[in-house]
Scaffold this active site. Structure first.
Site, PDB file in Angstrom:
ATOM      1  N   TYR A  51      -0.719   2.649 -20.704  1.00  0.00           N
ATOM      2  CA  TYR A  51       0.063   2.431 -19.498  1.00  0.00           C
ATOM      3  C   TYR A  51       1.083   3.526 -19.182  1.00  0.00           C
ATOM      4  O   TYR A  51       1.372   3.794 -18.022  1.00  0.00           O
ATOM      5  CB  TYR A  51       0.739   1.055 -19.547  1.00  0.00           C
ATOM      6  CG  TYR A  51       0.846   0.456 -18.169  1.00  0.00           C
ATOM      7  CD1 TYR A  51      -0.291   0.026 -17.496  1.00  0.00           C
ATOM      8  CD2 TYR A  51       2.065   0.372 -17.520  1.00  0.00           C
ATOM      9  CE1 TYR A  51      -0.217  -0.491 -16.210  1.00  0.00           C
ATOM     10  CE2 TYR A  51       2.151  -0.149 -16.235  1.00  0.00           C
ATOM     11  CZ  TYR A  51       1.009  -0.570 -15.591  1.00  0.00           C
ATOM     12  OH  TYR A  51       1.079  -1.077 -14.314  1.00  0.00           O
ATOM     13  N   GLU A  58       3.977   7.510  -5.113  1.00  0.00           N
ATOM     14  CA  GLU A  58       4.915   8.504  -4.598  1.00  0.00           C
ATOM     15  C   GLU A  58       4.742   9.845  -5.312  1.00  0.00           C
ATOM     16  O   GLU A  58       4.716  10.903  -4.678  1.00  0.00           O
ATOM     17  CB  GLU A  58       6.367   8.028  -4.784  1.00  0.00           C
ATOM     18  CG  GLU A  58       6.678   6.719  -4.086  1.00  0.00           C
ATOM     19  CD  GLU A  58       6.444   5.469  -4.934  1.00  0.00           C
ATOM     20  OE1 GLU A  58       7.206   4.506  -4.758  1.00  0.00           O
ATOM     21  OE2 GLU A  58       5.506   5.451  -5.754  1.00  0.00           O
TER      22      GLU A  58
END
Length: 130
Positions: A51, A58
């Site tokens: 992860y 963005e």
């Protein structure tokens, strides 16, 4: 510099959300940057089983813009599948502050019916600088 149509930019961010790779969080996010001459660059979040290697929409968008030589970012729209305008994470706020310091930021909800407009300074006051 051309005039930025915030609803059009948000619409593109919403469309970018469709390309998100989010098998773990199921939380797609899309972003669209606009350059001072009106060119747009799309990005979405890309997750990874490890992860920590996940990259937010963005940052994907701004890294893509910079890697293509598009550094004069005038505006950035971010959209997610939420009821209220989405809020960028801290890491994204810092990257926005460095790579698009004078951009107008548009944060949107799932259908573009709620858009929050802000400056980078409002998004991240006292950003870290070397």
């Amino acid at each position: 510099m051309i005039e930025i149509n915030k609803k059009e930019l948000v619409k593109k961010a919403l469309s970018a959300m469709e390309n998100a790779y989010v098998p773990y969080s199921k939380f797609p996010v899309g972003a669209c940057a606009a350059t001072a001459d009106g060119e747009t660059i799309l990005g979405c979040n890309i997750e990874n089983a490890s992860y920590g290697l996940t990259v937010c929409a963005e940052r994907v968008t701004l890294f893509k813009a910079y890697s293509e030589g598009k550094k004069d970012i005038a505006a950035l729209a971010v959209a997610a599948n939420v009821d209220e305008p989405v809020s960028p994470c801290g890491a994204c706020r810092q990257v926005i502050a460095e790579l698009a310091p004078s951009a107008i930021i548009y944060l949107s909800n799932r259908d573009g019916s709620k858009i929050k407009t802000m400056t980078v300074e409002e998004l991240l006051p006292y950003a870290f600088r070397l």
